[in-house]
Write an enzyme that holds these catalytic residues in place. Sequence first.
Site, PDB file in Angstrom:
ATOM      1  N   THR A  25       0.848  -1.187   0.000  1.00 40.65           N
ATOM      2  CA  THR A  25       0.000   0.000   0.000  1.00 40.65           C
ATOM      3  C   THR A  25       0.888   1.243   0.000  1.00 40.65           C
ATOM      4  O   THR A  25       1.800   1.355   0.820  1.00 40.65           O
ATOM      5  CB  THR A  25      -0.906  -0.036   1.252  1.00 40.65           C
ATOM      6  OG1 THR A  25      -1.873  -1.061   1.041  1.00 40.65           O
ATOM      7  CG2 THR A  25      -1.618   1.287   1.494  1.00 40.65           C
ATOM      8  N   GLN A  97      -4.625  -7.261  -5.460  1.00 39.11           N
ATOM      9  CA  GLN A  97      -4.995  -7.756  -4.137  1.00 39.11           C
ATOM     10  C   GLN A  97      -6.369  -7.209  -3.758  1.00 39.11           C
ATOM     11  O   GLN A  97      -6.568  -5.995  -3.664  1.00 39.11           O
ATOM     12  CB  GLN A  97      -3.964  -7.371  -3.073  1.00 39.11           C
ATOM     13  CG  GLN A  97      -4.280  -8.124  -1.767  1.00 39.11           C
ATOM     14  CD  GLN A  97      -3.374  -7.773  -0.605  1.00 39.11           C
ATOM     15  OE1 GLN A  97      -3.139  -6.594  -0.346  1.00 39.11           O
ATOM     16  NE2 GLN A  97      -2.886  -8.772   0.105  1.00 39.11           N
ATOM     17  N   HIS A 173      -7.173 -10.949  -0.056  1.00 32.62           N
ATOM     18  CA  HIS A 173      -6.432 -10.561   1.153  1.00 32.62           C
ATOM     19  C   HIS A 173      -7.121 -11.191   2.363  1.00 32.62           C
ATOM     20  O   HIS A 173      -8.100 -10.660   2.884  1.00 32.62           O
ATOM     21  CB  HIS A 173      -6.422  -9.037   1.268  1.00 32.62           C
ATOM     22  CG  HIS A 173      -5.397  -8.496   2.222  1.00 32.62           C
ATOM     23  ND1 HIS A 173      -4.815  -9.257   3.205  1.00 32.62           N
ATOM     24  CD2 HIS A 173      -4.837  -7.254   2.329  1.00 32.62           C
ATOM     25  CE1 HIS A 173      -3.944  -8.511   3.876  1.00 32.62           C
ATOM     26  NE2 HIS A 173      -3.940  -7.289   3.358  1.00 32.62           N
ATOM     27  N   ASN A 176      -3.438 -10.296   7.877  1.00 34.54           N
ATOM     28  CA  ASN A 176      -3.135  -9.029   8.567  1.00 34.54           C
ATOM     29  C   ASN A 176      -4.278  -8.401   9.358  1.00 34.54           C
ATOM     30  O   ASN A 176      -4.349  -7.181   9.503  1.00 34.54           O
ATOM     31  CB  ASN A 176      -2.564  -8.007   7.564  1.00 34.54           C
ATOM     32  CG  ASN A 176      -1.200  -8.440   7.038  1.00 34.54           C
ATOM     33  OD1 ASN A 176      -0.579  -9.324   7.611  1.00 34.54           O
ATOM     34  ND2 ASN A 176      -0.742  -7.821   5.965  1.00 34.54           N
ATOM     35  N   TYR A 178      -7.435  -8.019   8.733  1.00 37.45           N
ATOM     36  CA  TYR A 178      -8.517  -7.331   8.018  1.00 37.45           C
ATOM     37  C   TYR A 178      -9.775  -8.230   7.986  1.00 37.45           C
ATOM     38  O   TYR A 178      -9.813  -9.254   8.665  1.00 37.45           O
ATOM     39  CB  TYR A 178      -8.036  -6.904   6.627  1.00 37.45           C
ATOM     40  CG  TYR A 178      -6.929  -5.869   6.707  1.00 37.45           C
ATOM     41  CD1 TYR A 178      -7.164  -4.619   7.297  1.00 37.45           C
ATOM     42  CD2 TYR A 178      -5.648  -6.144   6.260  1.00 37.45           C
ATOM     43  CE1 TYR A 178      -6.158  -3.668   7.404  1.00 37.45           C
ATOM     44  CE2 TYR A 178      -4.624  -5.193   6.360  1.00 37.45           C
ATOM     45  CZ  TYR A 178      -4.893  -3.951   6.945  1.00 37.45           C
ATOM     46  OH  TYR A 178      -3.890  -3.018   7.057  1.00 37.45           O
ATOM     47  N   ARG A 225      -3.977 -14.825   0.194  1.00 32.99           N
ATOM     48  CA  ARG A 225      -2.910 -14.505   1.148  1.00 32.99           C
ATOM     49  C   ARG A 225      -3.401 -14.715   2.578  1.00 32.99           C
ATOM     50  O   ARG A 225      -4.484 -14.234   2.939  1.00 32.99           O
ATOM     51  CB  ARG A 225      -2.457 -13.053   0.974  1.00 32.99           C
ATOM     52  CG  ARG A 225      -1.190 -12.754   1.758  1.00 32.99           C
ATOM     53  CD  ARG A 225      -0.627 -11.383   1.465  1.00 32.99           C
ATOM     54  NE  ARG A 225       0.825 -11.436   1.500  1.00 32.99           N
ATOM     55  CZ  ARG A 225       1.627 -10.435   1.857  1.00 32.99           C
ATOM     56  NH1 ARG A 225       1.126  -9.266   2.192  1.00 32.99           N
ATOM     57  NH2 ARG A 225       2.934 -10.579   1.857  1.00 32.99           N
ATOM     58  N   ASN A 233      -2.478  -5.072  13.434  1.00 36.53           N
ATOM     59  CA  ASN A 233      -3.854  -4.577  13.429  1.00 36.53           C
ATOM     60  C   ASN A 233      -4.685  -5.193  14.553  1.00 36.53           C
ATOM     61  O   ASN A 233      -5.877  -5.468  14.390  1.00 36.53           O
ATOM     62  CB  ASN A 233      -4.530  -4.804  12.065  1.00 36.53           C
ATOM     63  CG  ASN A 233      -3.906  -3.953  10.988  1.00 36.53           C
ATOM     64  OD1 ASN A 233      -3.618  -2.766  11.205  1.00 36.53           O
ATOM     65  ND2 ASN A 233      -3.665  -4.525   9.815  1.00 36.53           N
ATOM     66  N   GLY A 315       8.764  -7.614  -0.147  1.00 35.55           N
ATOM     67  CA  GLY A 315       8.014  -6.378   0.008  1.00 35.55           C
ATOM     68  C   GLY A 315       8.922  -5.168  -0.028  1.00 35.55           C
ATOM     69  O   GLY A 315       9.131  -4.541  -1.072  1.00 35.55           O
ATOM     70  N   ARG A 316       9.513  -4.853   1.144  1.00 33.53           N
ATOM     71  CA  ARG A 316      10.284  -3.618   1.252  1.00 33.53           C
ATOM     72  C   ARG A 316      11.402  -3.518   0.224  1.00 33.53           C
ATOM     73  O   ARG A 316      11.683  -2.429  -0.281  1.00 33.53           O
ATOM     74  CB  ARG A 316      10.821  -3.476   2.684  1.00 33.53           C
ATOM     75  CG  ARG A 316       9.696  -3.154   3.671  1.00 33.53           C
ATOM     76  CD  ARG A 316      10.057  -3.492   5.088  1.00 33.53           C
ATOM     77  NE  ARG A 316      10.169  -4.925   5.290  1.00 33.53           N
ATOM     78  CZ  ARG A 316      10.375  -5.512   6.466  1.00 33.53           C
ATOM     79  NH1 ARG A 316      10.508  -4.776   7.548  1.00 33.53           N
ATOM     80  NH2 ARG A 316      10.454  -6.825   6.556  1.00 33.53           N
TER      81      ARG A 316
HETATM   82  C1  LIG Z   1       4.707   0.125   2.848  1.00 30.77           C
HETATM   83  C2  LIG Z   1       4.079  -1.224   3.044  1.00 30.77           C
HETATM   84  C3  LIG Z   1       2.795  -1.455   2.584  1.00 30.77           C
HETATM   85  C4  LIG Z   1       2.193  -2.711   2.705  1.00 30.77           C
HETATM   86  N1  LIG Z   1       0.943  -2.924   2.174  1.00 30.77           N
HETATM   87  C5  LIG Z   1       0.419  -4.182   2.172  1.00 30.77           C
HETATM   88  C6  LIG Z   1      -0.826  -4.456   1.500  1.00 30.77           C
HETATM   89  O1  LIG Z   1      -1.448  -3.589   0.863  1.00 30.77           O
HETATM   90  N2  LIG Z   1      -1.311  -5.716   1.573  1.00 30.77           N
HETATM   91  C7  LIG Z   1      -0.646  -6.719   2.244  1.00 30.77           C
HETATM   92  O2  LIG Z   1      -1.135  -7.857   2.264  1.00 30.77           O
HETATM   93  N3  LIG Z   1       0.537  -6.493   2.851  1.00 30.77           N
HETATM   94  C8  LIG Z   1       1.084  -5.258   2.816  1.00 30.77           C
HETATM   95  N4  LIG Z   1       2.319  -5.043   3.390  1.00 30.77           N
HETATM   96  C9  LIG Z   1       3.106  -6.191   3.895  1.00 30.77           C
HETATM   97  C10 LIG Z   1       4.067  -6.688   2.804  1.00 30.77           C
HETATM   98  O3  LIG Z   1       3.361  -7.243   1.706  1.00 30.77           O
HETATM   99  C11 LIG Z   1       5.016  -7.773   3.345  1.00 30.77           C
HETATM  100  O4  LIG Z   1       4.250  -8.806   3.890  1.00 30.77           O
HETATM  101  C12 LIG Z   1       5.988  -7.254   4.393  1.00 30.77           C
HETATM  102  O5  LIG Z   1       6.634  -6.068   3.951  1.00 30.77           O
HETATM  103  C13 LIG Z   1       7.058  -8.307   4.739  1.00 30.77           C
HETATM  104  O6  LIG Z   1       7.821  -8.639   3.587  1.00 30.77           O
HETATM  105  P1  LIG Z   1       9.335  -8.095   3.421  1.00 30.77           P
HETATM  106  O7  LIG Z   1      10.085  -8.553   4.641  1.00 30.77           O
HETATM  107  O8  LIG Z   1       9.867  -8.728   2.162  1.00 30.77           O
HETATM  108  O9  LIG Z   1       9.263  -6.602   3.348  1.00 30.77           O
HETATM  109  C14 LIG Z   1       2.921  -3.769   3.327  1.00 30.77           C
HETATM  110  C15 LIG Z   1       4.207  -3.521   3.827  1.00 30.77           C
HETATM  111  C16 LIG Z   1       4.792  -2.281   3.687  1.00 30.77           C
HETATM  112  C17 LIG Z   1       6.200  -2.067   4.200  1.00 30.77           C
END
Ligand SMILES: Cc1cc2nc3c(=O)[nH]c(=O)nc-3n(C[C@H](O)[C@H](O)[C@H](O)COP(=O)(O)O)c2cc1C
Length: 358
Positions: A25, A97, A173, A176, A178, A225, A233, A315-316
Site C-alpha cells: 500500500t 490484491q 487478502h 493481517n 482485516y 494470502r 492490526n 516487500g520492502r
Molecule cells: C509500505 C508497506 C505497505 C504494505 N501494504 C500491504 C498491502 O497492501 N497488503 C498486504 O497484504 N501487505 C502489505 N504489506 C506487507 C508486505 O506485503 C510484506 O508482507 C511485508 O513487507 C514483509 O515482507 P518483506 O520482509 O519482504 O518486506 C505492506 C508492507 C509495507 C512495508
Amino acid sequence: MPSLFDPLQLGAVSLANRIVMAPLTRNRSQGLVPGPLAVEYYRQRATAGLIISEGAQITQEGQGYLDTPGIHTPEQIAAWKKVTDAVHEAGGKIAVQLWHVGRISHAEFQPEGAKPLSSTNRQANSKTFTKEGFVDVAAPRALKTEELPGVVQSYVHAARAAIEAGFDAVEVHGANGYLLDQFLRDSINDRTDAYGGSIQNRARLLLEVMQAIVAAIGADRTGLRLSPVTPVNDAGQDSDAQALFNYVVEQLSPLKLAFLHVIEGQTGGPRDVAPFDYAALRERFKGPYIANNGYTRDMALAAVADGSVDAVAFGRSFISNPDLVRRLRLNAPLQKANSATMYGGGAEGYTDYPALAD
Ligand SMILES: Cc1cc2nc3c(=O)[nH]c(=O)nc-3n(C[C@H](O)[C@H](O)[C@H](O)COP(=O)(O)O)c2cc1C
C-alpha cells in the site's frame, strides 16, 4: 533442483521467475484511482515473476486508509487498465490484491460516516491514517448474518472488475487482521451464528468468498494470502492457529487455486513471533506456495532449491529496488527503503529509486 530464477506456472499465469513483488500500500491514489505515477511505478517493477498490487478495496466500505485505490467502479477499472497494460508491455504479470479492511477503518472512509463492518462490535486497538493524520480506528458494527451473502457478492464483483481491468489474477487478502481474518480468528470473532464459534464456522466466510470467486473467474486466476500468526492490526493470536489454518487450507485444496501466499511470522517483523508449522500448510494445500516475510537472497535461494516453497515474495526490497530480480541474480547490493516516503506523497521514494547502471 529448481532455482529462484526459474519459470513457474501459477494456475493460468506463467511467471518468468519465482520472485514475487508483495502487495504494498502506497497511499498515492487521489480520487481512489491509480494515477500516472502508479503506471510508471509498476512498469519499473515488471521484471518480477509476478507483481501483486497494493491492496485495492472491493467496495467503499472496504477502505481503511487515505488514498488507497478501489477495484469496483468503471473509473477504477479504466485506471487500472493503464497499469496492467504497462506491466504487460514490459513483459510482466500482475495480480490485484482484493482488500476489505473490516474494522480497521474510520468514519471518514465509510458511506455516510457509518460504522465500519466486521465480525464483531469490538473496536480494534489500532490506528489508521486519514486526512487528519494517524487516528484511532472506529468502533465497528458486526455484520448481520443476512448481510454476508452481499459481502461475498462484493468480492465477486471486484474479481470480475479485476479481470476486466486486465489483471492476470486476483489475490484475496485474507491476512493481517482485516475483514476475512476478523472472521477466522477467535481472538476477534465473537459471533454466535453459523460464522462464529467452531473453526468450521469461522472459516465459512473465507471459504464462501473463495468458492464464489473461483466460480466467477476460475481457480487458475485466483490466489489467497494468509498470515496465521501475525498480530498486526490488533489481530491477537488465535487459540489454535495451527488447527484453524490447517483446516482452511485442507478445505481450499480441492478448489485448485492458482497459489497460496503465506506471511510467515509477524508481517514486517520477527519470523518467529509464535510457533507455527508452515510446512503443514504446504503439504495440505498441494498447489503452488509463495512464502513471504523477511526473506534475504540466501534464504530465498535455499527455500526454493530445497523445495520448501515454490516462490518468494519480497516487500520492502521491491519498494527501493525496482530491478530487484536483476540485483538478486547478480548478487548486487540492495538499496534501503526510506520509511518516510512509504505511505503517501509523490514521485519521491516511489518512482525515483534508481536501477543498477548498465
Ligand atoms: C509500505 C508497506 C505497505 C504494505 N501494504 C500491504 C498491502 O497492501 N497488503 C498486504 O497484504 N501487505 C502489505 N504489506 C506487507 C508486505 O506485503 C510484506 O508482507 C511485508 O513487507 C514483509 O515482507 P518483506 O520482509 O519482504 O518486506 C505492506 C508492507 C509495507 C512495508
